[in-house]
Design a protein around this motif. Structure first.
Motif, PDB file in Angstrom:
ATOM      1  N   VAL A  92      40.150  43.931  40.622  1.00 25.58           N
ATOM      2  CA  VAL A  92      40.820  43.746  41.910  1.00 25.58           C
ATOM      3  C   VAL A  92      40.290  42.500  42.608  1.00 25.58           C
ATOM      4  CG1 VAL A  92      41.100  44.717  44.214  1.00 25.58           C
ATOM      5  CG2 VAL A  92      41.337  46.188  42.195  1.00 25.58           C
ATOM      6  N   GLU A  93      38.985  42.350  42.549  1.00 26.72           N
ATOM      7  CA  GLU A  93      38.366  41.231  43.250  1.00 26.72           C
ATOM      8  C   GLU A  93      38.810  39.890  42.653  1.00 26.72           C
ATOM      9  OE1 GLU A  93      34.129  41.314  45.125  1.00 26.72           O
ATOM     10  OE2 GLU A  93      33.993  40.649  43.056  1.00 26.72           O
ATOM     11  N   TYR A  94      38.788  39.816  41.320  1.00 27.41           N
ATOM     12  CA  TYR A  94      39.237  38.588  40.657  1.00 27.41           C
ATOM     13  C   TYR A  94      40.691  38.295  41.025  1.00 27.41           C
ATOM     14  CZ  TYR A  94      35.242  38.345  37.406  1.00 27.41           C
ATOM     15  OH  TYR A  94      34.015  38.229  36.841  1.00 27.41           O
ATOM     16  N   LYS A 153      34.594  48.395  36.712  1.00 28.99           N
ATOM     17  CA  LYS A 153      35.471  47.391  36.116  1.00 28.99           C
ATOM     18  C   LYS A 153      36.706  47.159  36.982  1.00 28.99           C
ATOM     19  CE  LYS A 153      36.017  46.305  31.377  1.00 28.99           C
ATOM     20  NZ  LYS A 153      36.424  46.646  30.030  1.00 28.99           N
ATOM     21  N   THR A 154      37.235  48.273  37.514  1.00 33.08           N
ATOM     22  CA  THR A 154      38.444  48.174  38.328  1.00 33.08           C
ATOM     23  C   THR A 154      38.198  47.326  39.566  1.00 33.08           C
ATOM     24  OG1 THR A 154      38.706  50.457  37.668  1.00 33.08           O
ATOM     25  CG2 THR A 154      40.336  49.560  39.187  1.00 33.08           C
TER      26      THR A 154
END
Lengths: 168, 125
Positions: free
Chosen positions: A8-10, A3-4
Motif C-alpha cells: 500500500v505504501e509503495y 507485506k500488505t
C-alpha cells in the motif's frame, strides 16, 4: 510492517509521484531551455530514500517513470526519463550512503545527475555533440531545482512522524 | 537542517564546474559558416549561414519544422510539434550552437570550418 502495508505504501507514494509528474507538465515555466523543470517527483524519491531506504526509492521511481511515460509520454520520452531518473537515483543513493552529506546536497547532486543523464541520452539518440550549451543550462537549473526540492525534502523528512519500517 | 563543511564544498564544486564549463564554451565560440540539418542523426540538408534561406524540414513521420536563415541568424519560424519548444529556443548564430526539436528528432546545428566539423563527427561517431 506486513507485506500488505508495504504494498500500500509503495503504491501510494508511486501515485503521489505520478500526480506530481503530471502537475509539472501543466506548468510551462521555462520555454527557453527544453527539459528545464523543477523535478517535483524527486521530492517523493528523496523522502522515500531517507525514510524507507534505497530499494523502495528506486522501486517507486521506476514504477512512476514507466507509468507516467505510458500515460502522458512517448517511447522516446521514456528513455529520457529512465536515464535521468535512474542516474539521479544512483547518485543520490551513493551520496547518502557515504553518510557525509545533508539531504539538500544529495538532492542538488540528484538534480544535476538527472539532467546530465538526459543530455547523455540526447547525444546518443541524436548523434550530436552540438548540445553542450544545453548541458550548461541544465547543469545550473539542476542545481537550482535540486536546492528547492532539497529544502522542501529536508523539511518533510524532519517533520514526518517516525514510525518503524516506513513513513505511513 | 545544518550544512556541514563537505556539503558546502560539494555544492560550491558543482557551481564552479558550471562556471568553468560555461567559460570554456564562451571562449571557444566563433561565428559559424554552415547550417547543418539532421533528422534522426542523418544529415538531410546543409546551408551557408550567409545566404538568406527558408526551408521546410521534414522530420520523422513527415512532421514539419520551418527553418529560417536571415542576416546570419538562424531560427525555427514554425513547427507542428505540440510543445513548440524548438520555436521558443529563439535565434542562434555561433558555431557549436544548435536548435533541437525532440519530438521530430530534428537537430539544426551551426558548424564552423570543415576542420572543426570533421573532428565533431569523429567524436559523435
Amino acid at each position: 510492517m506486513t507485506k500488505t502495508k508495504h504494498l500500500v505504501e509503495y503504491g501510494m507514494l508511486a501515485a503521489v509521484a505520478m500526480v506530481l509528474s503530471y502537475l509539472e507538465t501543466l506548468i510551462p515555466a521555462f520555454f527557453a531551455v527544453p527539459g528545464m523543470k523543477l523535478g517535483l517527483t524527486n521530492l517523493v524519491v528523496l523522502t522515500a530514500l531517507y525514510r524507507m531506504g534505497a530499494r523502495p526509492a528506486i522501486a517507486i521511481n521506476f514504477v512512476r517513470i514507466i507509468l507516467t511515460s505510458m500515460l502522458f509520454g512517448t517511447a522516446v520520452s521514456l528513455w529520457y526519463s529512465l536515464a535521468g531518473g535512474l542516474l539521479s537515483g544512483a547518485v543520490m543513493i551513493a551520496l547518502k550512503q557515504t553518510g557525509k552529506f545533508q539531504p539538500l546536497t544529495v538532492s542538488i547532486a540528484g538534480g544535476v545527475a538527472h539532467n546530465v543523464g538526459q543530455i547523455a541520452v540526447a547525444m546518443l539518440l541524436m548523434q550530436t555533440t552540438a548540445i553542450a550549451w544545453y548541458l550548461l543550462a541544465l547543469w545550473v537549473s539542476g542545481i537550482a531545482a535540486g536546492a528547492v526540492i532539497g529544502l522542501l525534502g529536508s523539511w518533510l523528512i524532519d517533520r514526518l512522524p517516525k514510525t518503524e519500517g516506513g513513513m505511513a | 537542517m545544518k550544512l556541514k563543511k563537505q556539503d558546502t564544498f560539494f555544492i560550491c564544486g558543482l557551481l564552479a564546474g558550471s562556471l568553468l564549463f560555461g567559460s570554456a564554451l564562451a571562449l571557444g565560440r566563433t561565428d559559424g559558416e554552415t547550417v547543418v540539418v539532421r533528422v534522426s542523426g542523418e544529415m538531410v540538408a546543409e546551408f551557408s549561414q550567409n545566404r538568406d534561406t527558408v526551408y521546410r524540414i521534414e522530420g520523422v513521420n513527415g512532421e514539419i519544422n520551418v527553418l529560417t536563415i536571415q542576416d546570419g541568424e538562424v531560427w525555427l519560424e514554425d513547427a507542428n510539434c505540440p510543445d513548440q519548444l524548438c520555436v521558443h529556443q529563439g535565434h542562434i548564430r555561433h558555431a557549436g550552437e544548435s536548435i533541437i526539436c525532440l519530438p521530430h528528432e530534428v537537430v539544426i546545428a551551426i558548424e564552423g570550418n570543415t576542420e572543426v566539423r570533421s573532428t565533431l563527427d569523429i567524436v559523435a561517431s
